[in-house]
Design an enzyme around this catalytic site. Structure first.
Site, PDB file in Angstrom:
ATOM      1  N   GLN A 114       0.761  -1.209   0.072  1.00  0.00           N
ATOM      2  CA  GLN A 114       0.078   0.123  -0.015  1.00  0.00           C
ATOM      3  C   GLN A 114       1.031   1.349   0.153  1.00  0.00           C
ATOM      4  OE1 GLN A 114      -3.654  -0.524   0.550  1.00  0.00           O
ATOM      5  NE2 GLN A 114      -3.924   1.614  -0.297  1.00  0.00           N
ATOM      6  N   LYS A 117       2.235   1.858  -3.598  1.00  0.00           N
ATOM      7  CA  LYS A 117       0.659   2.049  -4.320  1.00  0.00           C
ATOM      8  C   LYS A 117       0.226   3.561  -4.284  1.00  0.00           C
ATOM      9  CE  LYS A 117      -2.233  -0.922  -3.878  1.00  0.00           C
ATOM     10  NZ  LYS A 117      -3.278  -1.851  -3.634  1.00  0.00           N
ATOM     11  N   LYS A 129      -2.571  -0.720   6.813  1.00  0.00           N
ATOM     12  CA  LYS A 129      -3.522  -1.802   6.582  1.00  0.00           C
ATOM     13  C   LYS A 129      -4.053  -2.417   7.678  1.00  0.00           C
ATOM     14  CE  LYS A 129      -5.639  -3.668   2.749  1.00  0.00           C
ATOM     15  NZ  LYS A 129      -6.024  -3.184   1.652  1.00  0.00           N
ATOM     16  N   ASP A 169     -11.871  -3.363   2.393  1.00  0.00           N
ATOM     17  CA  ASP A 169     -10.942  -4.255   1.624  1.00  0.00           C
ATOM     18  C   ASP A 169     -11.912  -5.523   1.580  1.00  0.00           C
ATOM     19  OD1 ASP A 169      -8.364  -4.785   0.377  1.00  0.00           O
ATOM     20  OD2 ASP A 169      -8.508  -6.688   1.824  1.00  0.00           O
TER      21      ASP A 169
HETATM   22  P1  NDP Z   1     -14.805  -8.642  -1.506  1.00  0.00           P
HETATM   23  O1  NDP Z   1     -14.818  -8.948  -0.215  1.00  0.00           O
HETATM   24  O2  NDP Z   1     -15.768  -7.562  -2.118  1.00  0.00           O
HETATM   25  O3  NDP Z   1     -14.694  -9.807  -2.536  1.00  0.00           O
HETATM   26  C1  NDP Z   1     -13.654 -10.632  -2.625  1.00  0.00           C
HETATM   27  C2  NDP Z   1     -13.902 -11.474  -3.821  1.00  0.00           C
HETATM   28  O4  NDP Z   1     -12.993 -12.552  -3.658  1.00  0.00           O
HETATM   29  C3  NDP Z   1     -15.400 -12.586  -3.388  1.00  0.00           C
HETATM   30  O5  NDP Z   1     -15.827 -12.868  -4.475  1.00  0.00           O
HETATM   31  C4  NDP Z   1     -14.583 -13.695  -2.573  1.00  0.00           C
HETATM   32  O6  NDP Z   1     -15.411 -15.065  -2.510  1.00  0.00           O
HETATM   33  C5  NDP Z   1     -13.234 -13.918  -3.459  1.00  0.00           C
HETATM   34  N1  NDP Z   1     -12.106 -14.569  -2.530  1.00  0.00           N
HETATM   35  C6  NDP Z   1     -11.902 -13.930  -1.309  1.00  0.00           C
HETATM   36  N2  NDP Z   1     -11.057 -14.773  -0.643  1.00  0.00           N
HETATM   37  C7  NDP Z   1     -10.832 -15.833  -1.635  1.00  0.00           C
HETATM   38  C8  NDP Z   1     -10.099 -17.269  -1.568  1.00  0.00           C
HETATM   39  N3  NDP Z   1      -9.366 -17.516  -0.719  1.00  0.00           N
HETATM   40  N4  NDP Z   1     -10.403 -17.959  -2.648  1.00  0.00           N
HETATM   41  C9  NDP Z   1     -11.086 -17.522  -3.755  1.00  0.00           C
HETATM   42  N5  NDP Z   1     -12.000 -16.423  -3.872  1.00  0.00           N
HETATM   43  C10 NDP Z   1     -11.831 -15.670  -2.564  1.00  0.00           C
HETATM   44  O7  NDP Z   1     -13.148  -7.736  -1.729  1.00  0.00           O
HETATM   45  P2  NDP Z   1     -12.738  -6.820  -2.561  1.00  0.00           P
HETATM   46  O8  NDP Z   1     -13.241  -6.889  -3.832  1.00  0.00           O
HETATM   47  O9  NDP Z   1     -12.796  -5.424  -2.092  1.00  0.00           O
HETATM   48  O10 NDP Z   1     -11.180  -7.260  -2.866  1.00  0.00           O
HETATM   49  C11 NDP Z   1     -10.724  -8.025  -3.535  1.00  0.00           C
HETATM   50  C12 NDP Z   1      -9.179  -7.785  -3.840  1.00  0.00           C
HETATM   51  O11 NDP Z   1      -9.001  -6.378  -4.516  1.00  0.00           O
HETATM   52  C13 NDP Z   1      -8.426  -8.120  -2.556  1.00  0.00           C
HETATM   53  O12 NDP Z   1      -7.073  -8.380  -2.906  1.00  0.00           O
HETATM   54  C14 NDP Z   1      -8.283  -6.591  -2.042  1.00  0.00           C
HETATM   55  O13 NDP Z   1      -6.966  -6.412  -1.165  1.00  0.00           O
HETATM   56  C15 NDP Z   1      -7.981  -5.800  -3.405  1.00  0.00           C
HETATM   57  N6  NDP Z   1      -8.327  -4.312  -3.275  1.00  0.00           N
HETATM   58  C16 NDP Z   1      -9.560  -4.098  -3.063  1.00  0.00           C
HETATM   59  C17 NDP Z   1      -9.671  -2.642  -3.064  1.00  0.00           C
HETATM   60  C18 NDP Z   1     -11.172  -2.034  -2.830  1.00  0.00           C
HETATM   61  O14 NDP Z   1     -11.243  -0.905  -3.044  1.00  0.00           O
HETATM   62  N7  NDP Z   1     -12.251  -2.784  -2.259  1.00  0.00           N
HETATM   63  C19 NDP Z   1      -8.751  -1.628  -3.324  1.00  0.00           C
HETATM   64  C20 NDP Z   1      -7.645  -2.247  -3.981  1.00  0.00           C
HETATM   65  C21 NDP Z   1      -7.253  -3.487  -3.946  1.00  0.00           C
HETATM   66  P3  NDP Z   1     -16.515 -15.327  -1.411  1.00  0.00           P
HETATM   67  O15 NDP Z   1     -17.495 -14.238  -1.254  1.00  0.00           O
HETATM   68  O16 NDP Z   1     -16.788 -16.575  -1.727  1.00  0.00           O
HETATM   69  O17 NDP Z   1     -15.410 -15.100  -0.162  1.00  0.00           O
END
Ligand code: NDP
Length: 449
Positions: A114, A117, A129, A169
């Site tokens: 972070q 970034k 974080k 997150d």
């Molecule tokens: P969410 O909780 O909204 O969504 C996460 C998604 O990833 C869900 O579909 C979840 O599935 C899936 N997932 C999580 N863990 C696993 C796993 N171990 N194996 C398979 N699928 C998994 O999170 P975000 O979309 O906010 O974040 C996703 C990524 O983006 C992360 O790496 C986060 O750090 C990064 N990120 C997010 C930002 C943001 O603004 N939100 C900013 C920058 C980076 P399920 O529902 O089954 O758990």
């Protein structure tokens, strides 16, 4: 992978020795250090001032108990974290993750990434974080609220608009941020909008923040394509995950003329050749808190749901890993190369394993790393902070335009830096070098602190 510069080897050895049992943190540091040989050569002053040693040591690490009461009246316990990694460029800034896999090493890897970034965005924000090993799945709204209130009761002592500004997150979206902000307001007796970002539009949030990480990811890909005289029109895309980042990457990719044919969650993936129906996906995942296989059930027809297996087997021009760390490994990368994928851009943080990156590069895939690609989320958080500070709110169009400009700026800066350091077209090295040198120069200016 490039070898570590000999000057960085002892620093990396010390990271391993001082942070045992934290493989994700080791991986993140190594991935950055592998790009830094030209920096070490060009900037001996960094080594003289122990900048590298200081960059890998968080300024502060907080671990705390989070007790809460479930709906049955039983007392439950989780562990909370906040790692305030580097505040050279501004207040610590970075999201909170609620997921059972959360531990100190994962929060440290995320805080380290972070920091660079945030530097790449050009905004005045440091890196941090946090999160907890709490699993929101299957919990009632009331349980989520009690957990968030307990978590914030401790966190509130350590954050503030000039100190540390968390956001969402994995597992922390609008609902959780609402409960967290409510508890902060109650504890401090201050309506301090700038203490959290990702807030609801009706109570201090910014338009486009919800969409920003996914939209920014696709804007970045668009820049990559434009450089080669192409656009997203007609491209076939696969995006893993179905959470915040994946959803809005899907939306923007569709708006720009691509078709996203597959997405996933931890239970498997779905393939919809007509393009993922985002409205249905959001209804299932957000409003009903369901699974992607419900999507396949409801769509029926030719829509397939696959459990086990890997989404990377689905042929595509562009792959966007948008779920979690290390979800795209050597095997997934090999499938993408075999199927002729042209671009892999990381929407999630560190979703590609080092072996996966090596396979993609050897296969001629254009690869762009998370700290550049997904920086649109935190950049729009910084725009939210600007609006809060000036008690203003901007239109969707204006904010989206700012986001697109920022992503263009990051893209160009990464490639310009890669050129300047003799590694042309290398998005990984360009992003690492641009982020590290900006923080390092400011650290030199601020003295030994
Ligand atoms: P969410 O909780 O909204 O969504 C996460 C998604 O990833 C869900 O579909 C979840 O599935 C899936 N997932 C999580 N863990 C696993 C796993 N171990 N194996 C398979 N699928 C998994 O999170 P975000 O979309 O906010 O974040 C996703 C990524 O983006 C992360 O790496 C986060 O750090 C990064 N990120 C997010 C930002 C943001 O603004 N939100 C900013 C920058 C980076 P399920 O529902 O089954 O758990």
């Amino acid at each position: 992978m490039p070898a570590l510069d000999p000057a960085l080897e002892p620093v990396f050895d010390a990271v391993i020795a001082r942070n045992p049992g934290e493989p994700e943190f080791h991986q993140a540091v190594k991935e950055v250090f592998e790009s830094l040989a030209p920096v070490v050569r060009k900037h001996p002053e960094y080594m003289n001032a122990a900048i590298m040693e200081r960059l890998v040591e968080p300024e502060r690490q907080l671990i705390f108990r989070v007790p809460w009461v479930d709906d049955a009246g039983d007392v439950r316990l989780n562990r909370g974290f906040r790692v305030q990694f580097n505040s050279t460029l501004g207040p610590y800034k970075g999201g909170l993750r609620f997921h059972p896999s959360v531990n100190l090493g994962i929060i440290k890897f995320l805080g380290f990434e972070q920091t660079f970034k945030n530097a790449l965005t050009g905004m005045p924000i440091g890196g941090g974080k946090g999160g907890a090993d709490f699993d929101p799945k299957g919990k009632s709204d009331a349980e989520i609220m009690r957990f968030c209130q307990s978590y914030m009761t401790e966190l509130s002592r350590h954050i503030g608009e000039y100190t540390d500004v968390p956001a969402g997150d994995i597992g922390v979206g609008g609902r959780e941020l609402g409960y967290l902000f409510g508890q902060y307001k109650r504890l401090t007796n201050r309506y301090e909008s700038g203490v959290l970002t990702g807030k609801g539009i009706g109570w201090g949030g910014s338009l486009v923040r919800t969409e920003a990480t996914g939209y920014g990811t696709v804007f970045f890909v668009d820049e990559m394509l434009q450089r080669h005289g192409e656009t997203l029109e007609g491209k076939r895309v696969v995006a893993s995950g179905s959470g915040n980042v994946a959803r809005y990457a899907i939306e923007k990719a569709h708006q720009l003329g691509a078709t996203v044919v597959a997405c996933s969650d931890s239970g498997g993936y779905v393939v919809d050749e007509r393009g993922i129906d985002l409205e249905l996906l959001i209804d299932i995942k957000e409003r009903r808190r369901g699974r992607v296989f419900d999507y396949a059930d409801e769509k029926g027809g030719s829509v397939r749901h696959i459990t086990g297996g890997q989404i990377w087997d689905v042929p595509c021009d562009i792959a966007l890993p948008c779920a979690t760390q290390n979800e795209l490994d050597e095997r997934g990368a090999a499938a993408l190369v075999t199927n002729g994928t042209r671009i892999v851009a990381e929407g999630a943080n560190m979703p590609t394993t080092p072996d996966g990156v090596a396979v993609l590069r050897a296969g001629g895939v254009l690869f762009a790393p998370a700290k550049a690609v997904n920086a649109g989320g935190v950049a729009t958080s910084a725009l939210e902070m600007q609006q809060n500070a000036s008690r203003d709110s901007w239109s969707f169009e204006h904010t989206e335009e700012r986001l697109a400009d920022i992503m263009r700026g990051i893209h160009d800066r990464v490639l310009d830096t890669a050129d300047a350091y003799g590694v042309p077209d290398d998005y990984v090295a360009g992003a690492n070098i641009a982020g590290v040198t900006q923080v390092a120069d400011a650290m030199l200016a601020l003295g030994v602190i």
